[in-house]
Design an enzyme around this catalytic site. Sequence first.
Site, PDB file in Angstrom:
ATOM      1  N   GLY A 214      35.849 -24.984  -3.109  1.00  0.00           N
ATOM      2  CA  GLY A 214      36.189 -23.833  -3.924  1.00  0.00           C
ATOM      3  C   GLY A 214      35.621 -22.536  -3.386  1.00  0.00           C
ATOM      4  O   GLY A 214      35.338 -22.391  -2.196  1.00  0.00           O
ATOM      5  N   LEU A 240      42.494 -29.260  -3.918  1.00  0.00           N
ATOM      6  CA  LEU A 240      41.806 -28.105  -3.357  1.00  0.00           C
ATOM      7  C   LEU A 240      40.714 -28.540  -2.388  1.00  0.00           C
ATOM      8  O   LEU A 240      39.795 -29.273  -2.764  1.00  0.00           O
ATOM      9  CB  LEU A 240      41.201 -27.261  -4.481  1.00  0.00           C
ATOM     10  CG  LEU A 240      40.425 -26.016  -4.046  1.00  0.00           C
ATOM     11  CD1 LEU A 240      41.354 -25.027  -3.350  1.00  0.00           C
ATOM     12  CD2 LEU A 240      39.730 -25.367  -5.240  1.00  0.00           C
ATOM     13  N   ASP A 241      40.838 -28.096  -1.127  1.00  0.00           N
ATOM     14  CA  ASP A 241      39.860 -28.387  -0.073  1.00  0.00           C
ATOM     15  C   ASP A 241      39.643 -29.891   0.106  1.00  0.00           C
ATOM     16  O   ASP A 241      38.578 -30.327   0.535  1.00  0.00           O
ATOM     17  CB  ASP A 241      38.513 -27.705  -0.375  1.00  0.00           C
ATOM     18  CG  ASP A 241      38.639 -26.199  -0.434  1.00  0.00           C
ATOM     19  OD1 ASP A 241      39.470 -25.648   0.295  1.00  0.00           O
ATOM     20  OD2 ASP A 241      37.902 -25.567  -1.228  1.00  0.00           O
ATOM     21  N   GLY A 242      40.680 -30.683  -0.224  1.00  0.00           N
ATOM     22  CA  GLY A 242      40.519 -32.130  -0.176  1.00  0.00           C
ATOM     23  C   GLY A 242      41.407 -32.834   0.826  1.00  0.00           C
ATOM     24  O   GLY A 242      41.486 -34.062   0.826  1.00  0.00           O
TER      25      GLY A 242
END
Length: 297
Positions: A214, A240-242
């Site tokens: 995040g 998200l960012d995964g």
Amino acid sequence: MVSNVTSKSKSTNLTNRARMLVSCPDRPGIVAAVSRFLYEHGANIVQSDQYTMDPEGGLFFIRIEFDLDNLDARREQLKADFAVVAAEFNMKWSITRASRKKRLAIFVSKEDHCLLELLWHWQSGDLDADIAMVISNHDDMRGLVEPLGIPYHHIPVTPDTKAEAEKRQLELVSGQVDVVILARYMQIISPKFIEHFPNKIINIHHSFLPAFVGGKPYAQAYNRGVKIIGATAHYVTEELDGGPIIEQDVQRVSHRDNVDDLKRIGRHIERTVLARAVNWHVEDRVIVHQNKTVVFS
């Protein structure tokens, strides 16, 4: 709109060079079958890398570069013939021309360090791709980009205009680019946009994922008192960012470093990590398996 400006070509003649990527359940005879197929079609293997997750029931991955005379005329027939081998071994596979440069769209916001690194690699010929366009939600980078002959598109984004802005972005990139690079583009990409570029959107996140996902990861890292900070280049997914991680790197920090220090140190890591990941992708060195990658670097 696609720029006519291209990077300096590498010294190796890639006209008749192809790259093959294969993943399949591991079993005896895979390498022999692929090698025999290429030999029987008159190809010369110039590089081969392989990896098995587990010889007993795992998955097998291989990347092969080969030269084949008159490749352009023979490639479609080669792919049709290889489909028979692929079916026998239940392969996921691709054969691409090394001489066909991938077209990049670089998305950027206000920070220029990752964009500058990619432009420098491109100008020096170390990034074997064409930069088709740069898209930004700010107009700050126009003076860096347009003198190089690369189209620059300023598309402001606000909460009220985000959907319309993304529609305009899709209009620009659809059919014009192969890969989207988020070079510190500080906007979340919608699932609809991601659907158009599965495993073809590369983001640089300014932390060593999965730590500090995040926003404001350097502030998170400072508040946690970490002794190592890092950066992560990954494919973008709806999480998200995964998404699957392509490359990471770290550097030691200490209690003397404040948030601004961490940002300054981190910028050097970010630019290097992103450049590596983009280079590996455009050279067909990455195979995605589930939420992981096999990288033949």
